[in-house]
Design an enzyme around this catalytic site. Structure first.
Site, PDB file in Angstrom:
ATOM      1  N   LYS A   1       0.826  -1.208   0.000  1.00  0.00           N
ATOM      2  CA  LYS A   1       0.000   0.000   0.000  1.00  0.00           C
ATOM      3  C   LYS A   1       0.865   1.264   0.000  1.00  0.00           C
ATOM      4  CE  LYS A   1      -2.049  -0.968   3.914  1.00  0.00           C
ATOM      5  NZ  LYS A   1      -1.539  -2.296   4.302  1.00  0.00           N
TER       6      LYS A   1
ATOM      7  N   ARG B   1      -9.460   0.820   8.877  1.00  0.00           N
ATOM      8  CA  ARG B   1      -8.985  -0.535   9.151  1.00  0.00           C
ATOM      9  C   ARG B   1     -10.027  -1.373   9.878  1.00  0.00           C
ATOM     10  NH1 ARG B   1      -3.351   0.173   8.972  1.00  0.00           N
ATOM     11  NH2 ARG B   1      -1.976  -1.398   9.730  1.00  0.00           N
TER      12      ARG B   1
ATOM     13  N   ARG C   1      11.671  -6.403   5.165  1.00  0.00           N
ATOM     14  CA  ARG C   1      11.436  -4.968   4.980  1.00  0.00           C
ATOM     15  C   ARG C   1      12.234  -4.150   6.002  1.00  0.00           C
ATOM     16  NH1 ARG C   1       5.412  -2.579   4.382  1.00  0.00           N
ATOM     17  NH2 ARG C   1       5.168  -2.778   6.632  1.00  0.00           N
TER      18      ARG C   1
ATOM     19  N   ARG D   1      11.332  -2.427  11.781  1.00  0.00           N
ATOM     20  CA  ARG D   1      10.371  -1.871  12.725  1.00  0.00           C
ATOM     21  C   ARG D   1      10.140  -2.825  13.893  1.00  0.00           C
ATOM     22  NH1 ARG D   1       5.508  -0.204   8.865  1.00  0.00           N
ATOM     23  NH2 ARG D   1       4.418  -1.339  10.492  1.00  0.00           N
TER      24      ARG D   1
ATOM     25  N   ARG E   1      -0.323  -9.269  13.375  1.00  0.00           N
ATOM     26  CA  ARG E   1      -0.867  -8.239  12.476  1.00  0.00           C
ATOM     27  C   ARG E   1      -1.683  -8.871  11.353  1.00  0.00           C
ATOM     28  NH1 ARG E   1       4.290  -5.527  10.845  1.00  0.00           N
ATOM     29  NH2 ARG E   1       3.169  -4.281   9.328  1.00  0.00           N
TER      30      ARG E   1
HETATM   31  P1  ADP Z   1       1.174  -2.080   8.117  1.00  0.00           P
HETATM   32  O1  ADP Z   1       2.502  -2.200   7.507  1.00  0.00           O
HETATM   33  O2  ADP Z   1       0.821  -3.162   9.076  1.00  0.00           O
HETATM   34  O3  ADP Z   1       0.077  -1.749   7.144  1.00  0.00           O
HETATM   35  P2  ADP Z   1       0.942   0.543   9.358  1.00  0.00           P
HETATM   36  O4  ADP Z   1       2.175   1.318   9.238  1.00  0.00           O
HETATM   37  O5  ADP Z   1      -0.216   0.901   8.501  1.00  0.00           O
HETATM   38  O6  ADP Z   1       1.347  -0.968   9.184  1.00  0.00           O
HETATM   39  O7  ADP Z   1       0.429   0.556  10.878  1.00  0.00           O
HETATM   40  C1  ADP Z   1       1.259   0.188  11.959  1.00  0.00           C
HETATM   41  C2  ADP Z   1       0.445   0.041  13.231  1.00  0.00           C
HETATM   42  O8  ADP Z   1      -0.202   1.281  13.527  1.00  0.00           O
HETATM   43  C3  ADP Z   1      -0.690  -0.966  13.152  1.00  0.00           C
HETATM   44  O9  ADP Z   1      -0.254  -2.274  13.421  1.00  0.00           O
HETATM   45  C4  ADP Z   1      -1.640  -0.432  14.221  1.00  0.00           C
HETATM   46  O10 ADP Z   1      -1.191  -0.741  15.516  1.00  0.00           O
HETATM   47  C5  ADP Z   1      -1.511   1.062  14.048  1.00  0.00           C
HETATM   48  N1  ADP Z   1      -2.499   1.602  13.073  1.00  0.00           N
HETATM   49  C6  ADP Z   1      -2.227   2.202  11.881  1.00  0.00           C
HETATM   50  N2  ADP Z   1      -3.355   2.581  11.248  1.00  0.00           N
HETATM   51  C7  ADP Z   1      -4.380   2.216  12.053  1.00  0.00           C
HETATM   52  C8  ADP Z   1      -5.801   2.321  11.964  1.00  0.00           C
HETATM   53  N3  ADP Z   1      -6.406   2.888  10.891  1.00  0.00           N
HETATM   54  N4  ADP Z   1      -6.552   1.816  12.989  1.00  0.00           N
HETATM   55  C9  ADP Z   1      -5.968   1.267  14.081  1.00  0.00           C
HETATM   56  N5  ADP Z   1      -4.641   1.121  14.220  1.00  0.00           N
HETATM   57  C10 ADP Z   1      -3.842   1.591  13.229  1.00  0.00           C
END
Ligand code: ADP
Ligand code: ZN
Length: 214
Positions: free
Chosen positions: A13, A88, A127, A160, A171
């Protein structure tokens, strides 16, 4: 363009969003990036989000809607936005629908990037992310020129906290339970577009075609 990018962690994404911003000046809005910046800065928001993030769990809907309600009102959103990692959950999607209706705005479409689980697992464990500018690297396919140093800004490139095996597996489970149902939600809204692709270029081309961009 106004898009939501849907897809499991590691589906690409962020990479797709960054490429799309170069096409028409739309901004990428990543709730994950916003939250990580808040954690790094030690703000109130960061303190509230930190534990959930580290475990690979979701941050509360209220917290996220507070952030996004403010973010979408900012001036740079006028040219369009690519929502990366938001919404989400179904409650977030419902709240976003109300928020946009109140602002008189409409999404072009919701892109569901579908990538097989084994590809995702491999991508996430390899990553690496720049903690300063959020550039994304991969130790196998796209390493920085100098190990651990960002090509773009010289910042530290690291794995990370939530990219350990245990957190990744959590996740993916959370994604399947809470976020995957959004595909059905947006299908009903007539906004869903699914792309079965492993290359970001193929995803970009499918999006351009759908929204009628050359
Ligand atoms: P990913 O690579 O898993 O898509 P993100 O960078 O989008 O990771 O998000 C990292 C973390 O931030 C998630 O695992 C969650 O804890 C939190 N997070 C991000 N966006 C949201 C959201 N829209 N709702 C709830 N938690 C979120
Ligand atoms: Zn950087």
């Amino acid at each position: 363009m106004k898009l939501i990018l849907l897809g499991a962690p590691g589906a690409g994404k962020g990479t797709v969003a960054k490429l799309l911003t170069q096409l028409d000046g739309s901004v990428q809005i990543s709730t994950g990036d916003i939250l990580r910046a808040a954690v790094a800065a030690g703000t109130e928001l960061g303190k509230k989000a930190e534990a959930a993030m580290k475990a690979g769990d979701l941050v509360s809907d209220d917290l996220i809607m507070g952030i996004m309600g403010e973010r979408l009102k900012q001036d740079d959103c006028k040219k369009g936005y690519l929502l990366d990692g938001f919404p989400r959950t179904i409650p977030q999607a419902e709240a976003l629908k109300k928020l946009l209706a109140g602002m008189g705005e409409k999404l072009d479409c919701v892109v569901n990037i579908d990538v097989p689980r084994d590809v995702i697992l491999d991508r996430l464990t390899t990553r690496r992310t720049c903690t300063k500018c959020n550039a994304i690297y991969n130790v196998k396919s796209n390493p920085p020129k100098k190990t651990g140093v960002c090509d773009k800004c010289g910042g530290p490139v690291v794995q990370r906290d939530d990219e350990t095996e245990a957190a990744i597996s959590n996740r993916l489970d959370v994604y399947n339970q809470k976020t995957a149902p959004l595909a059905g939600f947006y299908e009903k809204e007539g906004l869903l577009m699914s792309v079965n692709a492993t290359s970001s270029e193929a995803v970009i081309n499918a999006i351009k075609k759908r929204i009628g961009m050359k």
